[in-house]
Design a protein around this motif. Sequence first.
Motif, short mmCIF file in Angstrom:
data_model
loop_
_atom_site.label_atom_id
_atom_site.label_comp_id
_atom_site.label_asym_id
_atom_site.label_seq_id
_atom_site.Cartn_x
_atom_site.Cartn_y
_atom_site.Cartn_z
N ASN A 226 0.81 -1.22 0.00
CA ASN A 226 0.00 0.00 0.00
C ASN A 226 0.85 1.28 0.00
OD1 ASN A 226 -2.51 1.10 -0.23
ND2 ASN A 226 -2.89 1.23 1.96
N ARG A 227 1.82 1.33 -0.94
CA ARG A 227 2.66 2.52 -1.11
C ARG A 227 3.08 2.60 -2.57
NH1 ARG A 227 5.82 1.04 3.67
NH2 ARG A 227 7.25 0.10 2.20
N ARG A 228 3.02 3.81 -3.12
CA ARG A 228 3.45 4.01 -4.50
C ARG A 228 4.92 4.39 -4.55
NH1 ARG A 228 1.62 8.31 -7.09
NH2 ARG A 228 0.81 9.40 -5.26
N GLY A 229 5.50 4.32 -5.77
CA GLY A 229 6.84 4.82 -5.99
C GLY A 229 7.89 3.73 -6.07
N VAL A 230 9.12 4.15 -6.40
CA VAL A 230 10.26 3.23 -6.46
C VAL A 230 10.84 3.06 -5.06
CG1 VAL A 230 12.58 2.91 -7.38
CG2 VAL A 230 10.78 3.83 -8.84
N ALA A 231 11.09 4.16 -4.38
CA ALA A 231 11.66 4.13 -3.03
C ALA A 231 10.98 5.21 -2.19
CB ALA A 231 13.16 4.37 -3.07
N LEU A 232 10.98 5.02 -0.88
CA LEU A 232 10.26 5.93 0.00
C LEU A 232 10.97 7.26 0.19
CD1 LEU A 232 8.86 3.62 2.79
CD2 LEU A 232 7.87 4.27 0.61
N ILE A 254 10.65 8.70 -4.31
CA ILE A 254 11.32 8.57 -5.60
C ILE A 254 10.41 7.83 -6.57
CG2 ILE A 254 13.32 7.65 -6.83
CD1 ILE A 254 14.93 7.94 -4.30
N HIS A 255 10.19 8.42 -7.74
CA HIS A 255 9.41 7.80 -8.81
C HIS A 255 10.31 7.67 -10.04
CE1 HIS A 255 5.19 7.84 -7.22
NE2 HIS A 255 5.78 8.64 -6.36
N ALA A 256 9.82 6.93 -11.03
CA ALA A 256 10.59 6.71 -12.26
C ALA A 256 9.77 7.13 -13.48
CB ALA A 256 10.98 5.23 -12.37
N ASP A 257 10.45 7.14 -14.63
CA ASP A 257 9.83 7.44 -15.94
C ASP A 257 9.11 8.78 -15.98
OD1 ASP A 257 10.75 4.98 -16.84
OD2 ASP A 257 8.91 3.96 -16.24
N PRO A 258 9.79 9.90 -15.84
CA PRO A 258 11.22 10.02 -15.57
C PRO A 258 11.52 9.94 -14.08
CG PRO A 258 10.25 12.18 -15.84
CD PRO A 258 9.15 11.20 -16.08
N PHE A 289 10.79 1.10 -0.16
CA PHE A 289 10.33 0.76 -1.50
C PHE A 289 8.82 0.97 -1.61
CE2 PHE A 289 10.78 -2.96 1.19
CZ PHE A 289 9.50 -3.48 1.21
N GLY A 290 8.37 1.24 -2.83
CA GLY A 290 6.95 1.37 -3.13
C GLY A 290 6.57 0.36 -4.20
N THR A 291 5.41 0.54 -4.83
CA THR A 291 4.92 -0.44 -5.80
C THR A 291 5.84 -0.56 -7.01
OG1 THR A 291 3.47 1.29 -6.68
CG2 THR A 291 2.51 -0.29 -5.15
N ARG A 292 6.45 0.56 -7.43
CA ARG A 292 7.37 0.48 -8.56
C ARG A 292 8.63 -0.30 -8.18
NH1 ARG A 292 7.69 3.26 -13.46
NH2 ARG A 292 9.21 2.13 -14.72
N GLY A 293 9.14 -0.07 -6.97
CA GLY A 293 10.27 -0.85 -6.49
C GLY A 293 9.92 -2.32 -6.34
N LEU A 294 8.69 -2.60 -5.90
CA LEU A 294 8.21 -3.98 -5.78
C LEU A 294 8.17 -4.65 -7.16
CD1 LEU A 294 6.89 -6.31 -4.19
CD2 LEU A 294 4.69 -5.17 -4.55
N GLU A 295 7.72 -3.90 -8.16
CA GLU A 295 7.67 -4.43 -9.53
C GLU A 295 9.07 -4.82 -10.00
OE1 GLU A 295 5.95 -3.11 -13.94
OE2 GLU A 295 6.19 -1.62 -12.34
N GLN A 296 10.05 -3.99 -9.71
CA GLN A 296 11.42 -4.30 -10.12
C GLN A 296 11.94 -5.54 -9.40
OE1 GLN A 296 13.39 -0.62 -9.17
NE2 GLN A 296 12.59 0.47 -10.97
N ALA A 297 11.58 -5.68 -8.10
CA ALA A 297 12.03 -6.85 -7.34
C ALA A 297 11.40 -8.13 -7.89
CB ALA A 297 11.67 -6.67 -5.87
#
Length: 526
Positions: A226-232, A254-258, A289-297
């Motif tokens: 229940n957190r968005r982003g790459v890292a908190l 921290i978010h990505a793209d960009p 980590f957030g959902t984007r970081g979870l996706e990468q993991a």
Amino acid sequence: AVELTLEQRAALEAIEADLGGGSGGRLLFGVTGSGKTEVYIRAIQATRKRGRSALVLVPEIALTPQMLDRLQGRLGDTVAIWHSGLTLAQRRAQHERVRSGAADVVVGARSAVFAPVPDLGLVIVDEEHDPSYKQDSTPRYDARQVAWRRAQQAGAALVYGSATPRPESWARLARVELRMRADGTPPSPVEVVDMRKQGPGPLSRPLVRALRDVAERGDKAIVMLNRRGVALMALCRSCGWVARCPDCDVPMVIHADPERLECHHCGLEQSVPRACPSCGAVDVARQGFGTRGLEQAIARAAPGLRRVRLDAETSGGGSKVAEVLGRVAAPGPAVLLGTQMVAKGHDLPNVALAAVIEADASLGRADFRAEERTFGLIVQVRGRAGRRGQAAKVIVQAWEPTARAIRLAVDDDVAGFLDGEIERRREHGYPPWGHLVRVVLDGPDAESVTTTARSLAASLRETGTLDVRGPARLHRLRGRHRRAVLVAAARARPAADAIEAALASSRESLVAGRVRATVDVDPQET
């Protein structure tokens, strides 16, 4: 149409008995997959036979596409859709259909409770536990309470439905229960993973193995964080500097793209610094980590799984949810990962694994509903797996695996949790045993806000009849300093009247300090 189970038939009979003259509301408590929607449809059909109309409320239109498909498919062209996302022309057309009686069923989100439905005979509030029913901006209202009022005025039957009801509904409403899934399958077994015994990263060893098994079998998985982003946050390992929002006093994510830093409170975006602006070190690390970081993991752990992310970034504010779910349901192994959106009412095929990351993350919040929200999310996510006879398992990762909310959610003991929660709240006068009224004061000058908040709290304490708590400091939001005063009372009206009088007497100081006051009765966040 399907053959009703004995429990569904009993529930339908109880609701039909209310159609004659209404009631004080009835709670349809049904485990996930128990067929509550089928009961709704049959109740609507019975209402139509009596020549009356029906109103169906859902927490968020975009997050319940399958329910909408079923209602429209079974009930036909006389179903109107009503929500804030409609264009002006669409809203006008739906309004005319409803007002004229051309549509005798209205399905919509929170604002649909005000739809001009003629001769209302049935009101259904699905997923009644969802906090989305409370409007958190002016005008503030709770659609669940407005639904009760409309049903009372129209002499209509009122049904609140949920697999994880609010303690308020559990304590006050007559209940009909669906204890078994409609297809007869038992709930999936749950494995609780103690993250204190695991390595770094969001994925435990048992979850990695389970994801790889899903990929090999060609099944589906659901993973919630229940957190968005790459890292908190961006953190300097040399001096401890943290990238914070200059207007909100909270760490930026921290978010990505960009790649960027983003404040989840005000939306401010900044570039990620390559060197620490405080000490100049190039040792700026990513923390959490957030959902984007979870996706990468997950991509690293189980590359054979097609990854589909569902959160505020990918849903387009809700308009793309059906498209996202369609990508998950397409043939081939896939994982749906995201925030609490993944737990809201989706009925996806072949889900052999459901997992909750950091299930206890919200238990430390200073909110009396923290345990209720944690318990509900685990139960809801668990209910997405193992439907239609599909063999499945559930993994719950936590740092405090023995916490009461987690333990009872794993045991699927909804009654035990709610009974205990009601007793705990009785001791403190929290709903359903009392009401809370929250006053948030905000302004550009910290001293003015603090002084006004203290004066307000002192004035309310002088009444001698109110339990006044605070003022408490809140983080700065959009450049404005904030303080909160919380009032607990047996009845909301006397508390609200006292607050209104106190604010009226403080009008000069409010204006002089450019302080704004916001009053919220029974807030969803305290």
